[in-house]
Design an enzyme around this catalytic site. Sequence first.
Site, mmCIF file in Angstrom:
data_model
loop_
_atom_site.group_PDB
_atom_site.id
_atom_site.type_symbol
_atom_site.label_atom_id
_atom_site.label_comp_id
_atom_site.label_asym_id
_atom_site.label_seq_id
_atom_site.Cartn_x
_atom_site.Cartn_y
_atom_site.Cartn_z
ATOM 1 N N GLN A 132 1.813 16.423 2.305
ATOM 2 C CA GLN A 132 2.983 15.639 2.501
ATOM 3 C C GLN A 132 4.027 15.733 1.323
ATOM 4 O OE1 GLN A 132 1.119 12.063 2.894
ATOM 5 N NE2 GLN A 132 0.299 11.971 0.991
ATOM 6 N N HIS A 137 0.236 -5.867 -0.062
ATOM 7 C CA HIS A 137 -1.310 -5.612 -0.769
ATOM 8 C C HIS A 137 -1.839 -6.895 -0.579
ATOM 9 C CE1 HIS A 137 0.448 -1.952 -2.844
ATOM 10 N NE2 HIS A 137 -0.173 -1.637 -1.940
ATOM 11 N N ASP A 174 -2.110 4.561 -3.851
ATOM 12 C CA ASP A 174 -1.297 3.807 -4.889
ATOM 13 C C ASP A 174 -2.153 2.894 -5.735
ATOM 14 O OD1 ASP A 174 -0.970 1.347 -3.721
ATOM 15 O OD2 ASP A 174 0.176 2.569 -2.085
ATOM 16 N N ASP A 186 -11.060 13.189 3.349
ATOM 17 C CA ASP A 186 -10.813 12.571 4.568
ATOM 18 C C ASP A 186 -11.418 11.271 4.670
ATOM 19 O OD1 ASP A 186 -10.206 12.045 7.335
ATOM 20 O OD2 ASP A 186 -10.871 14.404 7.947
ATOM 21 N N GLY A 187 -10.795 10.484 4.799
ATOM 22 C CA GLY A 187 -11.482 9.007 5.246
ATOM 23 C C GLY A 187 -12.258 8.703 6.478
ATOM 24 N N ASP A 196 -5.154 1.264 4.816
ATOM 25 C CA ASP A 196 -3.729 1.221 4.032
ATOM 26 C C ASP A 196 -3.291 2.576 4.178
ATOM 27 O OD1 ASP A 196 -1.682 0.636 2.759
ATOM 28 O OD2 ASP A 196 -2.799 0.600 0.680
ATOM 29 N N SER A 197 -2.582 2.914 5.511
ATOM 30 C CA SER A 197 -2.308 4.185 5.611
ATOM 31 C C SER A 197 -0.728 4.235 6.016
ATOM 32 C CB SER A 197 -2.881 4.532 6.991
ATOM 33 O OG SER A 197 -2.235 3.846 8.158
ATOM 34 N N THR A 198 -0.110 5.472 5.933
ATOM 35 C CA THR A 198 1.112 5.691 6.635
ATOM 36 C C THR A 198 1.433 5.462 7.889
ATOM 37 O OG1 THR A 198 0.445 8.017 6.759
ATOM 38 C CG2 THR A 198 1.552 7.564 4.710
HETATM 39 N N1 AG3 Z 1 1.614 2.043 3.533
HETATM 40 C C1 AG3 Z 1 2.683 2.323 4.366
HETATM 41 C C2 AG3 Z 1 2.939 1.380 5.341
HETATM 42 C C3 AG3 Z 1 3.882 2.148 6.413
HETATM 43 C C4 AG3 Z 1 5.138 1.968 5.866
HETATM 44 N N2 AG3 Z 1 6.231 2.589 6.820
HETATM 45 C C5 AG3 Z 1 7.534 3.105 6.733
HETATM 46 N N3 AG3 Z 1 8.032 2.714 5.643
HETATM 47 N N4 AG3 Z 1 8.138 3.533 7.897
HETATM 48 C C6 AG3 Z 1 1.785 1.425 2.341
HETATM 49 C C7 AG3 Z 1 1.232 1.896 1.131
HETATM 50 C C8 AG3 Z 1 0.957 0.901 0.060
HETATM 51 N N5 AG3 Z 1 -0.200 0.841 -0.472
#
Ligand code: AG3
Length: 284
Positions: free
Chosen positions: A35, A66, A90, A141-142, A160-162
């Site tokens: 990415q 969090h 993070d 890979d989780g 805790d993903s995208t």
């Molecule tokens: N995880 C991302 C949540 C999704 C955010 N989506 C967006 N901005 N379109 C957060 C990572 C923090 N540990």
Amino acid sequence: MTLDASWFTEIAPGEGIALSLRGARKLHAEQTPFQTIEIYETETFGTLMVIDGCVMLTDRDNFVYHEMLVHPALFSHAAPRDVLIVGGGDCGTLREVLRHPEVASVVQAEMDERVTRLAEQYFPELCAANADARARFYFGDGIQWVKAAPAASLDVILIDSTDPVGAAEGLFAAPFYAECLRALRTDGLMAQQSESPLLHAQLIRNMHTEFRQVGFSDVKTLTFPQVTYPSGWWSATLARKQGEIAGFRRLDAENRLFPTRYYNAAIHAAAFALPTFLRDALFR
Ligand code: AG3
């Protein structure tokens, strides 16, 4: 007033909404095998991490996300010892998990090691607990990590993903949930970031359906404000292997020995209250 070039803007094209932060000075940008990661310094929200154009976190408001991904799940478990974080590169989720004295081991399974290395550099406070002897880092890979985990070996799994596109899509799907169910002990539970209640109610509904389909016995969604994510309102969905998600270690939550800035026992109880439209979208 118009937005000049100093504003960082996340555009959510499908949702027809955008969020901008003023005075974004780019500190770093790189393309990893997985990415694009960018780091900015903003005028009023501090340091900002962006992945593939989406806000991941800012200094100013990441505490809400969090704390709400971690503490409701951990205080809903009678004795959380072994915890897995999928994603969370993070280390903000990891830091909150390590605040719980009952926790004996935490694995952070993050696909992209660069997220963690950049967090160490630009968000050192989130990585403050990384040297804790209970923490282990797996970069890979989780989904494969969970598949390889022995049955009934985990108490809590936190996702805790995208957003559920591309690499993270497989984390919002029944086959992965089935592996999580297998890896959890009978009193185990999981919590997954589940996008915006306003914009993505259908996604949350599908998550409920799929968690139940693979055999989780209770599923509940909680919501919280998240100023820098699309719509400013976000959610986490919890699923318990056996029994209900009802009640929590309220006294432990009230008497916790660690600081929180959003979470407290009253917030825990209130966060599960569903607005009428969302209750309708999820259960009708
Ligand atoms: N995880 C991302 C949540 C999704 C955010 N989506 C967006 N901005 N379109 C957060 C990572 C923090 N540990």
